[in-house]
Design a protein around this motif. Structure first.
Motif, PDB file in Angstrom:
ATOM      1  N   ILE A 429       0.837  -1.203   0.000  1.00 41.54           N
ATOM      2  CA  ILE A 429       0.000   0.000   0.000  1.00 41.54           C
ATOM      3  C   ILE A 429       0.870   1.250   0.000  1.00 41.54           C
ATOM      4  O   ILE A 429       0.596   2.220  -0.714  1.00 41.54           O
ATOM      5  CB  ILE A 429      -0.945  -0.015   1.221  1.00 41.54           C
ATOM      6  CG1 ILE A 429      -1.927  -1.185   1.113  1.00 41.54           C
ATOM      7  CG2 ILE A 429      -1.703   1.305   1.339  1.00 41.54           C
ATOM      8  CD1 ILE A 429      -2.747  -1.423   2.353  1.00 41.54           C
ATOM      9  N   LYS A 430       1.945   1.223   0.802  1.00 42.02           N
ATOM     10  CA  LYS A 430       2.863   2.372   0.832  1.00 42.02           C
ATOM     11  C   LYS A 430       3.464   2.635  -0.546  1.00 42.02           C
ATOM     12  O   LYS A 430       3.571   3.787  -0.982  1.00 42.02           O
ATOM     13  CB  LYS A 430       3.984   2.113   1.844  1.00 42.02           C
ATOM     14  CG  LYS A 430       3.571   2.194   3.287  1.00 42.02           C
ATOM     15  CD  LYS A 430       4.771   1.938   4.186  1.00 42.02           C
ATOM     16  CE  LYS A 430       4.389   1.899   5.641  1.00 42.02           C
ATOM     17  NZ  LYS A 430       5.544   1.621   6.524  1.00 42.02           N
ATOM     18  N   ASN A 431       3.869   1.575  -1.224  1.00 39.92           N
ATOM     19  CA  ASN A 431       4.460   1.737  -2.549  1.00 39.92           C
ATOM     20  C   ASN A 431       3.471   2.347  -3.527  1.00 39.92           C
ATOM     21  O   ASN A 431       3.832   3.183  -4.364  1.00 39.92           O
ATOM     22  CB  ASN A 431       4.943   0.383  -3.083  1.00 39.92           C
ATOM     23  CG  ASN A 431       6.232  -0.076  -2.433  1.00 39.92           C
ATOM     24  OD1 ASN A 431       7.053   0.740  -2.045  1.00 39.92           O
ATOM     25  ND2 ASN A 431       6.410  -1.379  -2.292  1.00 39.92           N
ATOM     26  N   ARG A 432       2.213   1.950  -3.408  1.00 33.46           N
ATOM     27  CA  ARG A 432       1.189   2.509  -4.310  1.00 33.46           C
ATOM     28  C   ARG A 432       0.929   3.976  -3.990  1.00 33.46           C
ATOM     29  O   ARG A 432       0.756   4.787  -4.910  1.00 33.46           O
ATOM     30  CB  ARG A 432      -0.109   1.700  -4.182  1.00 33.46           C
ATOM     31  CG  ARG A 432      -1.191   2.115  -5.165  1.00 33.46           C
ATOM     32  CD  ARG A 432      -0.705   2.048  -6.588  1.00 33.46           C
ATOM     33  NE  ARG A 432      -1.710   2.513  -7.547  1.00 33.46           N
ATOM     34  CZ  ARG A 432      -1.426   3.169  -8.658  1.00 33.46           C
ATOM     35  NH1 ARG A 432      -0.156   3.460  -8.958  1.00 33.46           N
ATOM     36  NH2 ARG A 432      -2.386   3.533  -9.479  1.00 33.46           N
ATOM     37  N   ILE A 433       0.913   4.327  -2.708  1.00 30.85           N
ATOM     38  CA  ILE A 433       0.739   5.741  -2.323  1.00 30.85           C
ATOM     39  C   ILE A 433       1.890   6.570  -2.879  1.00 30.85           C
ATOM     40  O   ILE A 433       1.686   7.681  -3.398  1.00 30.85           O
ATOM     41  CB  ILE A 433       0.666   5.874  -0.787  1.00 30.85           C
ATOM     42  CG1 ILE A 433      -0.631   5.252  -0.251  1.00 30.85           C
ATOM     43  CG2 ILE A 433       0.765   7.336  -0.353  1.00 30.85           C
ATOM     44  CD1 ILE A 433      -0.702   5.180   1.255  1.00 30.85           C
ATOM     45  N   GLN A 449      -7.899  11.720   1.512  1.00 28.41           N
ATOM     46  CA  GLN A 449      -9.178  11.096   1.197  1.00 28.41           C
ATOM     47  C   GLN A 449      -9.224  10.625  -0.241  1.00 28.41           C
ATOM     48  O   GLN A 449      -9.718   9.532  -0.540  1.00 28.41           O
ATOM     49  CB  GLN A 449     -10.317  12.080   1.455  1.00 28.41           C
ATOM     50  CG  GLN A 449     -11.708  11.479   1.291  1.00 28.41           C
ATOM     51  CD  GLN A 449     -11.944  10.280   2.205  1.00 28.41           C
ATOM     52  OE1 GLN A 449     -11.808  10.387   3.419  1.00 28.41           O
ATOM     53  NE2 GLN A 449     -12.282   9.128   1.633  1.00 28.41           N
ATOM     54  N   LYS A 450      -8.665  11.439  -1.156  1.00 27.50           N
ATOM     55  CA  LYS A 450      -8.647  11.039  -2.573  1.00 27.50           C
ATOM     56  C   LYS A 450      -7.750   9.818  -2.778  1.00 27.50           C
ATOM     57  O   LYS A 450      -8.082   8.927  -3.561  1.00 27.50           O
ATOM     58  CB  LYS A 450      -8.169  12.196  -3.436  1.00 27.50           C
ATOM     59  CG  LYS A 450      -9.195  13.314  -3.580  1.00 27.50           C
ATOM     60  CD  LYS A 450      -8.687  14.414  -4.496  1.00 27.50           C
ATOM     61  CE  LYS A 450      -9.737  15.520  -4.650  1.00 27.50           C
ATOM     62  NZ  LYS A 450      -9.232  16.625  -5.503  1.00 27.50           N
ATOM     63  N   LEU A 451      -6.622   9.796  -2.066  1.00 25.27           N
ATOM     64  CA  LEU A 451      -5.748   8.627  -2.148  1.00 25.27           C
ATOM     65  C   LEU A 451      -6.471   7.388  -1.649  1.00 25.27           C
ATOM     66  O   LEU A 451      -6.364   6.310  -2.239  1.00 25.27           O
ATOM     67  CB  LEU A 451      -4.480   8.868  -1.317  1.00 25.27           C
ATOM     68  CG  LEU A 451      -3.463   9.855  -1.887  1.00 25.27           C
ATOM     69  CD1 LEU A 451      -2.403  10.184  -0.829  1.00 25.27           C
ATOM     70  CD2 LEU A 451      -2.796   9.289  -3.138  1.00 25.27           C
ATOM     71  N   SER A 452      -7.230   7.545  -0.567  1.00 22.07           N
ATOM     72  CA  SER A 452      -7.995   6.427  -0.014  1.00 22.07           C
ATOM     73  C   SER A 452      -9.036   5.938  -1.013  1.00 22.07           C
ATOM     74  O   SER A 452      -9.233   4.727  -1.181  1.00 22.07           O
ATOM     75  CB  SER A 452      -8.674   6.863   1.290  1.00 22.07           C
ATOM     76  OG  SER A 452      -9.503   5.833   1.798  1.00 22.07           O
ATOM     77  N   ASP A 453      -9.686   6.886  -1.710  1.00 20.79           N
ATOM     78  CA  ASP A 453     -10.708   6.520  -2.701  1.00 20.79           C
ATOM     79  C   ASP A 453     -10.095   5.767  -3.879  1.00 20.79           C
ATOM     80  O   ASP A 453     -10.664   4.774  -4.359  1.00 20.79           O
ATOM     81  CB  ASP A 453     -11.423   7.786  -3.206  1.00 20.79           C
ATOM     82  CG  ASP A 453     -12.240   8.462  -2.104  1.00 20.79           C
ATOM     83  OD1 ASP A 453     -12.551   7.784  -1.105  1.00 20.79           O
ATOM     84  OD2 ASP A 453     -12.546   9.671  -2.250  1.00 20.79           O
ATOM     85  N   ILE A 454      -8.931   6.238  -4.358  1.00 24.64           N
ATOM     86  CA  ILE A 454      -8.262   5.581  -5.488  1.00 24.64           C
ATOM     87  C   ILE A 454      -7.848   4.168  -5.110  1.00 24.64           C
ATOM     88  O   ILE A 454      -8.053   3.215  -5.875  1.00 24.64           O
ATOM     89  CB  ILE A 454      -7.028   6.398  -5.937  1.00 24.64           C
ATOM     90  CG1 ILE A 454      -7.473   7.743  -6.516  1.00 24.64           C
ATOM     91  CG2 ILE A 454      -6.209   5.622  -6.970  1.00 24.64           C
ATOM     92  CD1 ILE A 454      -6.321   8.686  -6.819  1.00 24.64           C
ATOM     93  N   ARG A 465      -7.262   7.784   7.590  1.00 32.10           N
ATOM     94  CA  ARG A 465      -6.274   7.945   8.653  1.00 32.10           C
ATOM     95  C   ARG A 465      -5.050   7.035   8.428  1.00 32.10           C
ATOM     96  O   ARG A 465      -3.917   7.415   8.718  1.00 32.10           O
ATOM     97  CB  ARG A 465      -6.911   7.647  10.015  1.00 32.10           C
ATOM     98  CG  ARG A 465      -7.805   8.770  10.535  1.00 32.10           C
ATOM     99  CD  ARG A 465      -8.456   8.395  11.846  1.00 32.10           C
ATOM    100  NE  ARG A 465      -9.319   7.220  11.721  1.00 32.10           N
ATOM    101  CZ  ARG A 465     -10.045   6.702  12.699  1.00 32.10           C
ATOM    102  NH1 ARG A 465      -9.995   7.245  13.902  1.00 32.10           N
ATOM    103  NH2 ARG A 465     -10.799   5.647  12.513  1.00 32.10           N
ATOM    104  N   THR A 466      -5.316   5.847   7.901  1.00 28.79           N
ATOM    105  CA  THR A 466      -4.204   4.932   7.601  1.00 28.79           C
ATOM    106  C   THR A 466      -3.350   5.476   6.463  1.00 28.79           C
ATOM    107  O   THR A 466      -2.118   5.394   6.499  1.00 28.79           O
ATOM    108  CB  THR A 466      -4.742   3.544   7.219  1.00 28.79           C
ATOM    109  OG1 THR A 466      -5.579   3.063   8.273  1.00 28.79           O
ATOM    110  CG2 THR A 466      -3.612   2.566   6.994  1.00 28.79           C
ATOM    111  N   VAL A 467      -4.010   6.058   5.459  1.00 26.93           N
ATOM    112  CA  VAL A 467      -3.285   6.684   4.355  1.00 26.93           C
ATOM    113  C   VAL A 467      -2.403   7.808   4.881  1.00 26.93           C
ATOM    114  O   VAL A 467      -1.234   7.946   4.497  1.00 26.93           O
ATOM    115  CB  VAL A 467      -4.264   7.230   3.285  1.00 26.93           C
ATOM    116  CG1 VAL A 467      -3.515   8.097   2.270  1.00 26.93           C
ATOM    117  CG2 VAL A 467      -4.976   6.086   2.586  1.00 26.93           C
TER     118      VAL A 467
END
Length: 486
Positions: A429-433, A449-454, A465-467
């Motif tokens: 997940i970190k690598n994708r962020i 929030q947008k990162l979480s949605d994607i 919050r995790t993002v």
């Protein structure tokens, strides 16, 4: 009240110096091992360099068993050369070891080990940097305490992660050290009073509170925030903290400024998170379609026991008893060191092969294809204790077809499942962020929030919050601070 005296016999194993040394060897990386071995060679005259990696180490028993064979060989040579047997034996023992040791056990330059200019094992070493373990052990050496307790403290020091935290439970430590959890807590308290403050903590809250205690701020508002409102502090709910503790915002802000000066990773203040030059301890290569694991130990000197000293404790030796005792102690230490080094090699390779099997997709395709993996998974797989696996993977690196990675990199928590039902790792997940933020429109950067949605649309359900937490760990600024104006 009735008093009675009860005697019982029981067998209990305790940590020994040799066991501590073996565990310490598991903890060190290649550069530190080379330094340690050269130091041991200076302190122990029994040890010498060996050009032959397959030299057999002869024990005292083996020397006795081969005594008759050696005599037969000499008689055969004497018969062929017409030389008296006594002269051959005298020629073989030209060095007067008794006189050599009587003069103060001083070591002359090692003969037969001339340094070759183009030899790989004698290449210029990287500048040595003191490790966190060495820094703490130097402080321990200055403290006075029973030997058993000092050994336990040494064991705990060796169990610390590079950032200074103790992430192994008291119960696991007590099991390995064959002692009680009470003794473990007592030993840990000694580490808590060492420098840097906060070392040996089991959580961030404990780390910060230890630092406040070291500054004599036990009764401060900063300490109350850590001990009484940590759940709110983690979520940065400042007004709620003020309400719970009954303080105004001005007081609270001052206390928060104090907390900001604390170090969340005290271990890195002694030994940086990443060394200036990374030397991989292990190498993983694909050969004929199969991955193989190799130790990167070209710079590690090969050791053997000096036979001249070993012969001094053979039956019939004329050496003095105090000299025999000295040589026997050094011989035991040398033998244990050589065996421990060999055990370290086999353990590291065994752990790396287990990681390779669990992370096969990563080694085939590279990041971000990491599967969730825990230290306990590897420990169960190779039938070793989790503390041993923790030591092997601490402060060590592996060279892979996709780059050099710290062994701890391959251990990541599970974060649910993707749309195909496969386990998601935090590292994936970190690598994708990181990928999303590096390719974003800088005039309109992606919010958490947008990162979480994607991520959710890609089959990776992750809360905002995790993002935010992962983004901070990646040292990526918030969206408003990443925005660039044309």
């Amino acid at each position: 009240m009735n008093l009675s005296l009860d005697m019982s016999l029981r067998l209990q194993q305790k940590l020994s110096f040799q066991m501590i040394q073996s565990l310490k060897l598991l903890q060190v990386n290649t550069l530190q091992l080379e330094q340690l071995m050269r130091t041991e060679m200076e302190l122990n005259p029994i040890l010498e360099l060996s050009d032959d990696l397959d030299v057999e180490q002869e024990t005292e028993q083996e020397l006795d068993e081969n005594k008759e064979d050696e005599k037969a060989d000499k008689e055969e040579v004497a018969e062929k050369t017409d030389e008296p047997l006594e002269e051959l034996e005298a020629a073989e023992d030209k060095i007067d070891w008794e006189e050599y040791l009587d003069e103060g056990f001083e070591l002359s330059p090692r003969t037969g080990e001339e340094e070759k200019p183009d030899s790989d094992k004698w290449e210029s070493p990287v500048v040595y940097q003191q490790s966190l373990i060495e820094y703490l052990e130097n402080q321990l050496a200055e403290k006075s305490m029973p030997d058993e307790q000092k050994l336990l403290v040494q064991f705990l020091i060796g169990s610390l992660d590079s950032d200074g935290y103790l992430r192994i439970s008291f119960e696991n430590i007590a099991e390995v050290a064959h002692t009680s959890t009470y003794d473990v807590i007592e030993a840990l308290n000694i580490i808590w009073n060492m420098d840097p403050a906060g070392i040996g903590a089991r959580s961030l809250a404990e780390c910060l509170s230890l630092q406040l205690k070291a500054r004599k701020l036990t009764d401060s508002l900063a300490m109350r925030i850590i001990t009484q409102a940590w759940d709110l502090f983690e979520k940065v709910k400042i007004p709620d903290i003020a309400h719970r503790l009954g303080v105004d915002m001005t007081e609270l802000q001052q206390a928060l400024e104090v907390i900001k000066t604390l170090n969340p990773k005290p271990g890195y203040s002694i030994s940086p998170e990443r060394p200036a030059v990374i030397i991989p301890d292990l190498i993983v290569e694909k050969v004929d379609g199969e991955f193989i694991v190799m130790l990167n130990d070209r710079s590690i000197p090969s050791l053997r026991i000096n036979k001249g000293y070993a012969q001094m404790i053979r039956r019939g030796s004329t050496a003095k008893e105090d000299i025999k005792k000295y040589v026997r102690e050094k011989l035991n230490g040398a033998t244990w060191l050589i065996r421990s080094i060999e055990q370290r090699k086999s353990t590291m390779i065994k752990v790396m092969y287990a990681i390779l099997e669990k992370q096969k997709i990563f080694f085939e395709k590279g990041p971000p294809n990491l599967a969730p993996l825990k230290l306990q998974d590897i420990a169960d797989m190779i039938s070793m204790h989790i503390s041993t696996v923790s030591r092997v993977t601490s402060n060590k690196y592996v060279q892979t077809p996709h780059g050099i990675y710290e062994l701890k990199y391959f251990f990541t928590e599970a974060m649910g499942q993707d749309s195909e039902g496969l386990d998601l790792s935090a590292e994936r997940i970190k690598n994708r962020i990181k990928e999303l933020c590096s390719s974003e429109n800088t005039s309109k950067p992606l919010s958490d929030q947008k990162l979480s949605d994607i991520l959710g649309r890609e089959g990776m359900t992750v809360a905002r919050r995790t993002v935010a937490k992962y983004r901070e760990q990646l040292k990526i600024l918030p969206a408003r601070m990443r925005q660039k104006y044309a």
